[in-house]
Design a protein around this motif. Structure first.
Motif, PDB file in Angstrom:
ATOM      1  N   GLY A   1       0.814  -1.216   0.000  1.00  0.00           N
ATOM      2  CA  GLY A   1       0.000   0.000   0.000  1.00  0.00           C
ATOM      3  C   GLY A   1       0.841   1.255   0.000  1.00  0.00           C
ATOM      4  N   LEU A   2       1.954   1.242   0.751  1.00  0.00           N
ATOM      5  CA  LEU A   2       2.840   2.406   0.794  1.00  0.00           C
ATOM      6  C   LEU A   2       3.496   2.651  -0.562  1.00  0.00           C
ATOM      7  CD1 LEU A   2       4.101   4.588   2.601  1.00  0.00           C
ATOM      8  CD2 LEU A   2       5.931   2.978   3.134  1.00  0.00           C
ATOM      9  N   LEU A   3       3.898   1.569  -1.237  1.00  0.00           N
ATOM     10  CA  LEU A   3       4.495   1.731  -2.566  1.00  0.00           C
ATOM     11  C   LEU A   3       3.476   2.300  -3.554  1.00  0.00           C
ATOM     12  CD1 LEU A   3       6.598  -1.568  -2.844  1.00  0.00           C
ATOM     13  CD2 LEU A   3       7.452   0.757  -2.492  1.00  0.00           C
ATOM     14  N   GLY A   4       2.235   1.816  -3.455  1.00  0.00           N
ATOM     15  CA  GLY A   4       1.188   2.360  -4.315  1.00  0.00           C
ATOM     16  C   GLY A   4       0.925   3.825  -4.039  1.00  0.00           C
ATOM     17  N   PHE A   5       0.924   4.188  -2.762  1.00  0.00           N
ATOM     18  CA  PHE A   5       0.712   5.591  -2.394  1.00  0.00           C
ATOM     19  C   PHE A   5       1.885   6.452  -2.862  1.00  0.00           C
ATOM     20  CE2 PHE A   5       0.609   9.211   0.509  1.00  0.00           C
ATOM     21  CZ  PHE A   5      -0.731   9.549   0.467  1.00  0.00           C
ATOM     22  N   MET A   6       3.088   5.898  -2.796  1.00  0.00           N
ATOM     23  CA  MET A   6       4.252   6.640  -3.286  1.00  0.00           C
ATOM     24  C   MET A   6       4.130   6.908  -4.790  1.00  0.00           C
ATOM     25  SD  MET A   6       8.261   5.576  -2.811  1.00  0.00           S
ATOM     26  CE  MET A   6       7.947   5.288  -1.065  1.00  0.00           C
ATOM     27  N   GLY A   7       3.663   5.900  -5.526  1.00  0.00           N
ATOM     28  CA  GLY A   7       3.442   6.103  -6.951  1.00  0.00           C
ATOM     29  C   GLY A   7       2.379   7.156  -7.218  1.00  0.00           C
ATOM     30  N   ALA A   8       1.298   7.131  -6.423  1.00  0.00           N
ATOM     31  CA  ALA A   8       0.249   8.145  -6.588  1.00  0.00           C
ATOM     32  C   ALA A   8       0.783   9.541  -6.286  1.00  0.00           C
ATOM     33  CB  ALA A   8      -0.935   7.817  -5.677  1.00  0.00           C
ATOM     34  N   THR A   9       1.687   9.643  -5.307  1.00  0.00           N
ATOM     35  CA  THR A   9       2.280  10.939  -4.987  1.00  0.00           C
ATOM     36  C   THR A   9       3.145  11.449  -6.134  1.00  0.00           C
ATOM     37  OG1 THR A   9       2.322  10.320  -2.638  1.00  0.00           O
ATOM     38  CG2 THR A   9       3.679  12.176  -3.303  1.00  0.00           C
ATOM     39  N   VAL A  10       3.915  10.553  -6.747  1.00  0.00           N
ATOM     40  CA  VAL A  10       4.742  10.945  -7.898  1.00  0.00           C
ATOM     41  C   VAL A  10       3.859  11.425  -9.045  1.00  0.00           C
ATOM     42  CG1 VAL A  10       6.358  10.107  -9.644  1.00  0.00           C
ATOM     43  CG2 VAL A  10       6.640   9.426  -7.251  1.00  0.00           C
ATOM     44  N   LEU A  11       2.767  10.714  -9.302  1.00  0.00           N
ATOM     45  CA  LEU A  11       1.848  11.130 -10.364  1.00  0.00           C
ATOM     46  C   LEU A  11       1.231  12.495 -10.056  1.00  0.00           C
ATOM     47  CD1 LEU A  11       0.004   7.780 -11.188  1.00  0.00           C
ATOM     48  CD2 LEU A  11       1.797   8.914 -12.503  1.00  0.00           C
ATOM     49  N   ALA A  12       0.922  12.730  -8.792  1.00  0.00           N
ATOM     50  CA  ALA A  12       0.367  14.029  -8.409  1.00  0.00           C
ATOM     51  C   ALA A  12       1.395  15.143  -8.636  1.00  0.00           C
ATOM     52  CB  ALA A  12      -0.074  13.995  -6.947  1.00  0.00           C
TER      53      ALA A  12
ATOM     54  N   PRO B   1      -7.235  15.386  -3.534  1.00  0.00           N
ATOM     55  CA  PRO B   1      -6.583  15.422  -2.210  1.00  0.00           C
ATOM     56  C   PRO B   1      -5.079  15.205  -2.296  1.00  0.00           C
ATOM     57  CG  PRO B   1      -8.559  14.058  -2.151  1.00  0.00           C
ATOM     58  CD  PRO B   1      -8.290  14.363  -3.596  1.00  0.00           C
ATOM     59  N   MET B   2      -4.634  14.408  -3.273  1.00  0.00           N
ATOM     60  CA  MET B   2      -3.196  14.178  -3.417  1.00  0.00           C
ATOM     61  C   MET B   2      -2.476  15.479  -3.767  1.00  0.00           C
ATOM     62  SD  MET B   2      -2.747  10.999  -2.747  1.00  0.00           S
ATOM     63  CE  MET B   2      -1.063  10.827  -3.297  1.00  0.00           C
ATOM     64  N   GLU B   3      -3.063  16.269  -4.656  1.00  0.00           N
ATOM     65  CA  GLU B   3      -2.422  17.516  -5.052  1.00  0.00           C
ATOM     66  C   GLU B   3      -2.578  18.605  -4.004  1.00  0.00           C
ATOM     67  OE1 GLU B   3      -3.942  18.663  -8.822  1.00  0.00           O
ATOM     68  OE2 GLU B   3      -3.364  16.801  -9.829  1.00  0.00           O
ATOM     69  N   ALA B   4      -3.710  18.627  -3.316  1.00  0.00           N
ATOM     70  CA  ALA B   4      -3.975  19.711  -2.366  1.00  0.00           C
ATOM     71  C   ALA B   4      -3.390  19.445  -0.985  1.00  0.00           C
ATOM     72  CB  ALA B   4      -5.486  19.926  -2.245  1.00  0.00           C
ATOM     73  N   LEU B   5      -3.284  18.187  -0.590  1.00  0.00           N
ATOM     74  CA  LEU B   5      -2.863  17.854   0.773  1.00  0.00           C
ATOM     75  C   LEU B   5      -1.509  17.163   0.840  1.00  0.00           C
ATOM     76  CD1 LEU B   5      -6.280  16.512   2.129  1.00  0.00           C
ATOM     77  CD2 LEU B   5      -5.337  18.807   2.399  1.00  0.00           C
ATOM     78  N   VAL B   6      -1.302  16.181  -0.028  1.00  0.00           N
ATOM     79  CA  VAL B   6      -0.087  15.361   0.069  1.00  0.00           C
ATOM     80  C   VAL B   6       1.112  16.057  -0.558  1.00  0.00           C
ATOM     81  CG1 VAL B   6       0.943  13.142  -0.535  1.00  0.00           C
ATOM     82  CG2 VAL B   6      -1.474  13.259   0.117  1.00  0.00           C
TER      83      VAL B   6
ATOM     84  N   PHE C   1       0.148   8.635   4.083  1.00  0.00           N
ATOM     85  CA  PHE C   1      -0.450   7.333   3.775  1.00  0.00           C
ATOM     86  C   PHE C   1      -1.268   6.812   4.943  1.00  0.00           C
ATOM     87  CE2 PHE C   1       0.124   2.679   4.221  1.00  0.00           C
ATOM     88  CZ  PHE C   1      -0.704   2.277   3.177  1.00  0.00           C
ATOM     89  N   GLN C   2      -0.695   6.856   6.138  1.00  0.00           N
ATOM     90  CA  GLN C   2      -1.424   6.363   7.305  1.00  0.00           C
ATOM     91  C   GLN C   2      -2.632   7.235   7.602  1.00  0.00           C
ATOM     92  OE1 GLN C   2      -1.030   3.584   8.832  1.00  0.00           O
ATOM     93  NE2 GLN C   2       0.926   2.923   7.981  1.00  0.00           N
ATOM     94  N   GLY C   3      -2.512   8.536   7.396  1.00  0.00           N
ATOM     95  CA  GLY C   3      -3.662   9.405   7.607  1.00  0.00           C
ATOM     96  C   GLY C   3      -4.800   9.092   6.655  1.00  0.00           C
ATOM     97  N   MET C   4      -4.476   8.764   5.414  1.00  0.00           N
ATOM     98  CA  MET C   4      -5.501   8.436   4.426  1.00  0.00           C
ATOM     99  C   MET C   4      -6.169   7.090   4.703  1.00  0.00           C
ATOM    100  SD  MET C   4      -6.007  10.751   2.116  1.00  0.00           S
ATOM    101  CE  MET C   4      -5.303  12.073   1.130  1.00  0.00           C
ATOM    102  N   GLN C   5      -5.565   6.252   5.542  1.00  0.00           N
ATOM    103  CA  GLN C   5      -6.139   4.939   5.840  1.00  0.00           C
ATOM    104  C   GLN C   5      -7.153   4.971   6.978  1.00  0.00           C
ATOM    105  OE1 GLN C   5      -5.249   2.319   3.773  1.00  0.00           O
ATOM    106  NE2 GLN C   5      -4.240   4.053   2.799  1.00  0.00           N
TER     107      GLN C   5
END
Length: 365
Positions: A120-131, A242-247, A321-325
Protein backbone atom coordinates in the motif's frame (compact mmCIF):
# COMPACT_ATOMS: atom_id res chain seq x y z
CA UNK A 1 -60.42 -12.63 22.05
CA UNK A 2 -57.15 -14.40 21.30
CA UNK A 3 -57.09 -18.05 22.32
CA UNK A 4 -54.23 -19.67 24.13
CA UNK A 5 -51.99 -21.94 22.09
CA UNK A 6 -53.27 -25.50 22.05
CA UNK A 7 -53.05 -28.68 20.02
CA UNK A 8 -54.86 -31.96 19.48
CA UNK A 9 -53.70 -35.26 18.08
CA UNK A 10 -55.66 -36.84 15.25
CA UNK A 11 -53.99 -40.15 14.53
CA UNK A 12 -50.50 -39.31 13.29
CA UNK A 13 -51.39 -35.64 12.73
CA UNK A 14 -50.88 -32.97 15.39
CA UNK A 15 -53.07 -29.92 14.83
CA UNK A 16 -52.22 -26.57 16.45
CA UNK A 17 -54.79 -23.92 17.23
CA UNK A 18 -54.97 -20.52 18.89
CA UNK A 19 -52.17 -17.95 19.23
CA UNK A 20 -48.82 -19.77 19.14
CA UNK A 21 -46.75 -16.83 20.40
CA UNK A 22 -44.70 -15.92 23.43
CA UNK A 23 -47.61 -14.15 25.16
CA UNK A 24 -50.01 -17.11 24.81
CA UNK A 25 -47.78 -20.14 24.63
CA UNK A 26 -48.24 -21.04 28.30
CA UNK A 27 -47.18 -24.61 29.12
CA UNK A 28 -47.28 -25.73 25.47
CA UNK A 29 -43.59 -26.82 25.37
CA UNK A 30 -44.07 -29.08 28.45
CA UNK A 31 -47.20 -30.67 26.99
CA UNK A 32 -45.44 -31.26 23.67
CA UNK A 33 -42.58 -32.99 25.47
CA UNK A 34 -45.12 -35.37 27.00
CA UNK A 35 -46.36 -36.51 23.55
CA UNK A 36 -45.08 -40.05 22.99
CA UNK A 37 -47.28 -41.20 20.08
CA UNK A 38 -45.77 -41.18 16.58
CA UNK A 39 -46.40 -37.94 14.71
CA UNK A 40 -45.91 -37.73 10.95
CA UNK A 41 -47.49 -34.36 10.19
CA UNK A 42 -48.00 -31.03 11.98
CA UNK A 43 -50.97 -28.94 10.79
CA UNK A 44 -50.84 -25.17 11.43
CA UNK A 45 -53.86 -24.18 9.33
CA UNK A 46 -55.93 -23.36 12.46
CA UNK A 47 -53.37 -21.14 14.17
CA UNK A 48 -54.36 -17.50 14.58
CA UNK A 49 -50.84 -16.10 15.03
CA UNK A 50 -47.29 -17.43 14.96
CA UNK A 51 -44.19 -15.61 16.21
CA UNK A 52 -40.54 -16.56 16.39
CA UNK A 53 -40.81 -18.34 19.76
CA UNK A 54 -43.79 -20.38 18.60
CA UNK A 55 -42.09 -21.24 15.32
CA UNK A 56 -39.00 -22.40 17.20
CA UNK A 57 -41.08 -24.63 19.52
CA UNK A 58 -42.89 -26.21 16.57
CA UNK A 59 -39.65 -26.65 14.62
CA UNK A 60 -37.93 -28.39 17.53
CA UNK A 61 -40.92 -30.72 17.98
CA UNK A 62 -40.92 -31.52 14.25
CA UNK A 63 -37.20 -32.25 14.40
CA UNK A 64 -37.63 -34.65 17.33
CA UNK A 65 -40.48 -36.60 15.65
CA UNK A 66 -39.22 -36.29 12.05
CA UNK A 67 -42.59 -34.75 11.14
CA UNK A 68 -43.41 -32.45 8.25
CA UNK A 69 -45.04 -29.04 8.82
CA UNK A 70 -48.12 -28.19 6.79
CA UNK A 71 -50.78 -25.49 6.55
CA UNK A 72 -48.42 -22.52 6.69
CA UNK A 73 -49.38 -19.15 5.28
CA UNK A 74 -46.74 -17.36 3.16
CA UNK A 75 -45.56 -15.13 6.03
CA UNK A 76 -45.49 -18.06 8.42
CA UNK A 77 -43.59 -20.15 5.90
CA UNK A 78 -40.94 -17.43 5.58
CA UNK A 79 -40.67 -17.16 9.37
CA UNK A 80 -40.29 -20.91 9.72
CA UNK A 81 -37.60 -20.95 7.05
CA UNK A 82 -35.63 -18.32 8.97
CA UNK A 83 -35.97 -20.31 12.19
CA UNK A 84 -34.76 -23.48 10.46
CA UNK A 85 -31.83 -21.57 8.97
CA UNK A 86 -30.86 -20.10 12.35
CA UNK A 87 -31.16 -23.39 14.24
CA UNK A 88 -27.63 -24.58 13.63
CA UNK A 89 -25.34 -26.37 16.05
CA UNK A 90 -22.91 -24.16 17.94
CA UNK A 91 -19.43 -24.38 16.49
CA UNK A 92 -16.97 -25.42 19.11
CA UNK A 93 -14.17 -22.91 19.65
CA UNK A 94 -10.92 -23.96 18.12
CA UNK A 95 -8.48 -25.63 20.41
CA UNK A 96 -5.88 -23.38 21.94
CA UNK A 97 -2.63 -23.63 20.02
CA UNK A 98 0.56 -24.60 21.82
CA UNK A 99 2.71 -21.60 22.77
CA UNK A 100 5.27 -22.23 20.02
CA UNK A 101 2.62 -22.48 17.29
CA UNK A 102 0.83 -19.43 18.69
CA UNK A 103 4.05 -17.41 18.42
CA UNK A 104 4.51 -18.60 14.83
CA UNK A 105 0.90 -17.67 14.08
CA UNK A 106 1.38 -14.15 15.43
CA UNK A 107 4.65 -13.75 13.53
CA UNK A 108 2.98 -14.88 10.32
CA UNK A 109 0.05 -12.53 10.84
CA UNK A 110 2.39 -9.61 11.57
CA UNK A 111 4.47 -10.44 8.49
CA UNK A 112 1.39 -10.55 6.26
CA UNK A 113 0.22 -7.21 7.67
CA UNK A 114 3.66 -5.66 7.12
CA UNK A 115 3.78 -6.86 3.52
CA UNK A 116 0.27 -5.56 2.86
CA UNK A 117 1.23 -2.18 4.34
CA UNK A 118 4.42 -2.10 2.27
CA UNK A 119 2.47 -2.74 -0.93
CA UNK A 120 0.00 0.00 0.00
CA UNK A 121 2.84 2.41 0.79
CA UNK A 122 4.50 1.73 -2.57
CA UNK A 123 1.19 2.36 -4.32
CA UNK A 124 0.71 5.59 -2.39
CA UNK A 125 4.25 6.64 -3.29
CA UNK A 126 3.44 6.10 -6.95
CA UNK A 127 0.25 8.14 -6.59
CA UNK A 128 2.28 10.94 -4.99
CA UNK A 129 4.74 10.95 -7.90
CA UNK A 130 1.85 11.13 -10.36
CA UNK A 131 0.37 14.03 -8.41
CA UNK A 132 3.73 15.84 -8.59
CA UNK A 133 3.82 15.32 -12.35
CA UNK A 134 0.27 16.62 -12.72
CA UNK A 135 1.19 19.72 -10.75
CA UNK A 136 4.25 20.25 -12.96
CA UNK A 137 2.07 19.97 -16.09
CA UNK A 138 -0.54 22.32 -14.63
CA UNK A 139 1.34 24.87 -12.47
CA UNK A 140 -1.92 26.67 -11.64
CA UNK A 141 -2.84 23.72 -9.39
CA UNK A 142 0.22 24.25 -7.19
CA UNK A 143 -0.79 25.32 -3.68
CA UNK A 144 1.91 27.89 -2.93
CA UNK A 145 0.42 29.21 0.33
CA UNK A 146 -0.14 25.69 1.71
CA UNK A 147 3.44 24.72 0.84
CA UNK A 148 4.91 27.81 2.50
CA UNK A 149 2.85 27.10 5.61
CA UNK A 150 4.25 23.54 5.67
CA UNK A 151 7.76 25.04 5.37
CA UNK A 152 7.12 26.91 8.59
CA UNK A 153 5.59 23.93 10.39
CA UNK A 154 8.21 21.39 9.30
CA UNK A 155 11.27 23.63 9.32
CA UNK A 156 11.17 26.96 11.16
CA UNK A 157 9.10 25.75 14.10
CA UNK A 158 11.44 22.78 14.57
CA UNK A 159 14.67 24.79 14.80
CA UNK A 160 14.55 25.15 18.57
CA UNK A 161 14.00 21.50 19.54
CA UNK A 162 16.34 20.16 16.84
CA UNK A 163 19.04 22.63 17.85
CA UNK A 164 18.82 21.68 21.52
CA UNK A 165 18.82 17.96 20.71
CA UNK A 166 21.82 18.30 18.36
CA UNK A 167 23.82 20.39 20.82
CA UNK A 168 23.35 17.81 23.56
CA UNK A 169 24.14 14.92 21.22
CA UNK A 170 27.37 16.66 20.20
CA UNK A 171 28.33 17.01 23.87
CA UNK A 172 27.55 13.34 24.57
CA UNK A 173 29.56 12.10 21.56
CA UNK A 174 32.55 14.23 22.52
CA UNK A 175 32.41 13.24 26.18
CA UNK A 176 32.09 9.52 25.54
CA UNK A 177 34.69 9.61 22.78
CA UNK A 178 37.17 11.48 24.96
CA UNK A 179 36.75 9.01 27.83
CA UNK A 180 37.47 6.04 25.58
CA UNK A 181 40.31 7.67 23.60
CA UNK A 182 42.01 8.88 26.79
CA UNK A 183 42.95 5.26 27.51
CA UNK A 184 45.20 5.36 24.43
CA UNK A 185 46.39 8.95 24.86
CA UNK A 186 44.49 10.01 21.74
CA UNK A 187 42.05 12.60 23.09
CA UNK A 188 42.78 14.81 20.07
CA UNK A 189 40.98 12.26 17.86
CA UNK A 190 37.74 13.27 19.58
CA UNK A 191 37.55 16.06 17.00
CA UNK A 192 37.66 13.48 14.20
CA UNK A 193 34.89 11.50 15.87
CA UNK A 194 32.61 14.47 16.43
CA UNK A 195 33.13 15.95 12.97
CA UNK A 196 32.68 12.82 10.90
CA UNK A 197 29.89 11.09 12.77
CA UNK A 198 27.71 14.21 13.02
CA UNK A 199 28.09 15.32 9.39
CA UNK A 200 27.85 11.83 7.95
CA UNK A 201 25.32 10.03 10.15
CA UNK A 202 23.88 11.36 13.38
CA UNK A 203 23.06 14.90 12.28
CA UNK A 204 20.70 13.82 9.51
CA UNK A 205 19.51 10.62 11.19
CA UNK A 206 18.49 12.23 14.48
CA UNK A 207 16.87 15.09 12.58
CA UNK A 208 14.86 12.59 10.55
CA UNK A 209 13.71 10.81 13.72
CA UNK A 210 12.70 14.13 15.26
CA UNK A 211 10.83 15.21 12.12
CA UNK A 212 9.09 11.83 11.95
CA UNK A 213 7.88 12.16 15.52
CA UNK A 214 6.94 15.80 15.14
CA UNK A 215 5.76 16.39 11.56
CA UNK A 216 5.03 12.84 10.36
CA UNK A 217 2.63 12.29 13.22
CA UNK A 218 1.01 15.68 12.57
CA UNK A 219 0.46 14.78 8.89
CA UNK A 220 -1.21 11.49 9.86
CA UNK A 221 -3.42 13.12 12.51
CA UNK A 222 -4.46 16.00 10.25
CA UNK A 223 -5.37 13.85 7.26
CA UNK A 224 -6.99 11.23 9.49
CA UNK A 225 -9.23 13.83 11.10
CA UNK A 226 -10.14 15.22 7.68
CA UNK A 227 -10.99 11.70 6.54
CA UNK A 228 -13.30 11.19 9.55
CA UNK A 229 -15.08 14.50 9.03
CA UNK A 230 -15.48 13.65 5.31
CA UNK A 231 -13.58 16.76 4.23
CA UNK A 232 -11.49 14.67 1.83
CA UNK A 233 -14.64 13.19 0.27
CA UNK A 234 -16.02 16.71 -0.08
CA UNK A 235 -12.81 17.77 -1.88
CA UNK A 236 -13.22 14.93 -4.36
CA UNK A 237 -16.87 15.88 -4.85
CA UNK A 238 -16.01 19.45 -5.91
CA UNK A 239 -13.23 18.21 -8.19
CA UNK A 240 -10.17 18.93 -6.01
CA UNK A 241 -7.55 16.18 -5.85
CA UNK A 242 -6.58 15.42 -2.21
CA UNK A 243 -3.20 14.18 -3.42
CA UNK A 244 -2.42 17.52 -5.05
CA UNK A 245 -3.97 19.71 -2.37
CA UNK A 246 -2.86 17.85 0.77
CA UNK A 247 -0.09 15.36 0.07
CA UNK A 248 2.06 17.27 -2.44
CA UNK A 249 2.59 20.40 -0.26
CA UNK A 250 3.50 18.31 2.79
CA UNK A 251 5.86 16.05 0.87
CA UNK A 252 7.51 18.97 -0.92
CA UNK A 253 8.02 20.83 2.35
CA UNK A 254 9.59 17.78 4.02
CA UNK A 255 11.87 17.08 1.03
CA UNK A 256 13.15 20.67 0.82
CA UNK A 257 13.45 21.33 4.55
CA UNK A 258 15.23 18.11 5.57
CA UNK A 259 18.62 19.02 3.98
CA UNK A 260 18.53 22.42 5.68
CA UNK A 261 17.52 20.94 9.03
CA UNK A 262 20.13 18.17 8.69
CA UNK A 263 22.91 20.66 7.96
CA UNK A 264 21.73 22.90 10.79
CA UNK A 265 21.66 19.93 13.20
CA UNK A 266 25.17 18.84 12.17
CA UNK A 267 26.58 22.32 12.72
CA UNK A 268 24.95 22.63 16.15
CA UNK A 269 26.20 19.15 17.13
CA UNK A 270 29.73 20.12 16.11
CA UNK A 271 29.42 23.29 18.19
CA UNK A 272 28.32 21.18 21.17
CA UNK A 273 31.28 18.85 20.68
CA UNK A 274 33.60 21.84 20.35
CA UNK A 275 32.33 23.30 23.63
CA UNK A 276 32.99 20.01 25.41
CA UNK A 277 36.48 19.75 23.90
CA UNK A 278 37.22 23.31 24.99
CA UNK A 279 35.97 22.84 28.55
CA UNK A 280 37.08 19.25 29.20
CA UNK A 281 40.11 18.73 26.97
CA UNK A 282 41.39 22.29 26.77
CA UNK A 283 41.26 22.41 22.95
CA UNK A 284 40.65 26.03 21.84
CA UNK A 285 37.86 26.68 19.36
CA UNK A 286 40.32 27.89 16.71
CA UNK A 287 42.29 24.64 16.95
CA UNK A 288 39.06 22.64 16.92
CA UNK A 289 37.88 24.30 13.70
CA UNK A 290 41.29 23.98 12.04
CA UNK A 291 41.47 20.29 12.92
CA UNK A 292 37.93 19.74 11.57
CA UNK A 293 38.98 21.29 8.28
CA UNK A 294 41.90 18.86 8.06
CA UNK A 295 40.22 15.59 8.98
CA UNK A 296 36.64 15.89 7.72
CA UNK A 297 36.35 15.38 3.93
CA UNK A 298 33.73 17.28 1.97
CA UNK A 299 32.19 13.94 0.95
CA UNK A 300 30.85 13.55 4.50
CA UNK A 301 28.76 16.68 3.95
CA UNK A 302 27.61 15.36 0.58
CA UNK A 303 26.53 12.07 2.17
CA UNK A 304 24.32 13.87 4.68
CA UNK A 305 22.82 16.19 2.08
CA UNK A 306 22.01 13.29 -0.29
CA UNK A 307 20.27 11.26 2.39
CA UNK A 308 18.24 14.13 3.86
CA UNK A 309 15.67 14.68 1.06
CA UNK A 310 15.08 10.94 0.75
CA UNK A 311 14.39 10.73 4.47
CA UNK A 312 12.05 13.71 4.20
CA UNK A 313 10.08 12.10 1.37
CA UNK A 314 9.73 8.83 3.30
CA UNK A 315 8.54 10.62 6.44
CA UNK A 316 5.95 12.71 4.62
CA UNK A 317 4.63 9.86 2.47
CA UNK A 318 4.36 7.49 5.45
CA UNK A 319 2.49 10.10 7.49
CA UNK A 320 0.09 11.00 4.68
CA UNK A 321 -0.45 7.33 3.78
CA UNK A 322 -1.42 6.36 7.31
CA UNK A 323 -3.66 9.40 7.61
CA UNK A 324 -5.50 8.44 4.43
CA UNK A 325 -6.14 4.94 5.84
CA UNK A 326 -8.26 6.21 8.75
CA UNK A 327 -11.84 4.91 8.71
CA UNK A 328 -14.74 4.21 11.05
CA UNK A 329 -13.89 5.95 14.33
CA UNK A 330 -11.60 8.43 16.09
CA UNK A 331 -9.58 5.67 17.74
CA UNK A 332 -8.02 4.90 14.38
CA UNK A 333 -6.57 8.41 14.24
CA UNK A 334 -4.37 7.61 17.22
CA UNK A 335 -3.52 4.14 15.92
CA UNK A 336 -2.62 5.42 12.46
CA UNK A 337 -0.57 8.28 13.91
CA UNK A 338 1.45 5.80 15.95
CA UNK A 339 1.88 3.57 12.89
CA UNK A 340 3.06 6.56 10.84
CA UNK A 341 5.83 7.41 13.32
CA UNK A 342 6.97 3.81 13.74
CA UNK A 343 6.88 3.14 10.01
CA UNK A 344 8.77 6.32 9.14
CA UNK A 345 11.52 5.74 11.72
CA UNK A 346 11.91 2.10 10.66
CA UNK A 347 12.19 3.00 6.97
CA UNK A 348 14.61 5.83 7.72
CA UNK A 349 16.94 3.48 9.60
CA UNK A 350 16.70 0.83 6.87
CA UNK A 351 17.51 3.41 4.19
CA UNK A 352 20.37 4.78 6.29
CA UNK A 353 21.91 1.30 6.40
CA UNK A 354 21.46 1.02 2.62
CA UNK A 355 23.13 4.40 2.08
CA UNK A 356 26.03 3.41 4.35
CA UNK A 357 26.73 0.34 2.19
CA UNK A 358 26.22 2.27 -1.05
CA UNK A 359 28.55 5.15 -0.19
CA UNK A 360 31.19 2.74 1.05
CA UNK A 361 30.89 0.87 -2.27
CA UNK A 362 31.43 4.04 -4.33
CA UNK A 363 34.36 5.12 -2.15
CA UNK A 364 32.80 7.93 -0.10
CA UNK A 365 34.26 6.77 3.23
Amino acid sequence: MTAMADFQIDGSVLRFSGDVSLAHIGDLPERLNAVDSPIESIDLSSTQRLDTVGAWVIHRFAEQHQARIEGLEPDQEHLMAQVVKADQPVVKPRNELPPFLRVLDEIGEATATALKTLVGLLGFMGATVLAFLNVLRHPSRFRFNATVQRFEVVGVSALGIIGLMSFLIGIVIAQQGAVQLRQFGAEALTINLVGRITLRELGVLMTAIMVAGRSGSAFAAQLGTMKLTEEIDAMRTIGVSPMEALVVPRTLAAVLMMPLLGFYASVIAIIGGGVLCWVSLGIPPVTFVQRLHEVVPITDLYVGLVKAPVFGAIIAIAGCFQGMQVEADAEQVGNRTTSAVVQAIFLVIVLDAFFAVFFTWIGWI
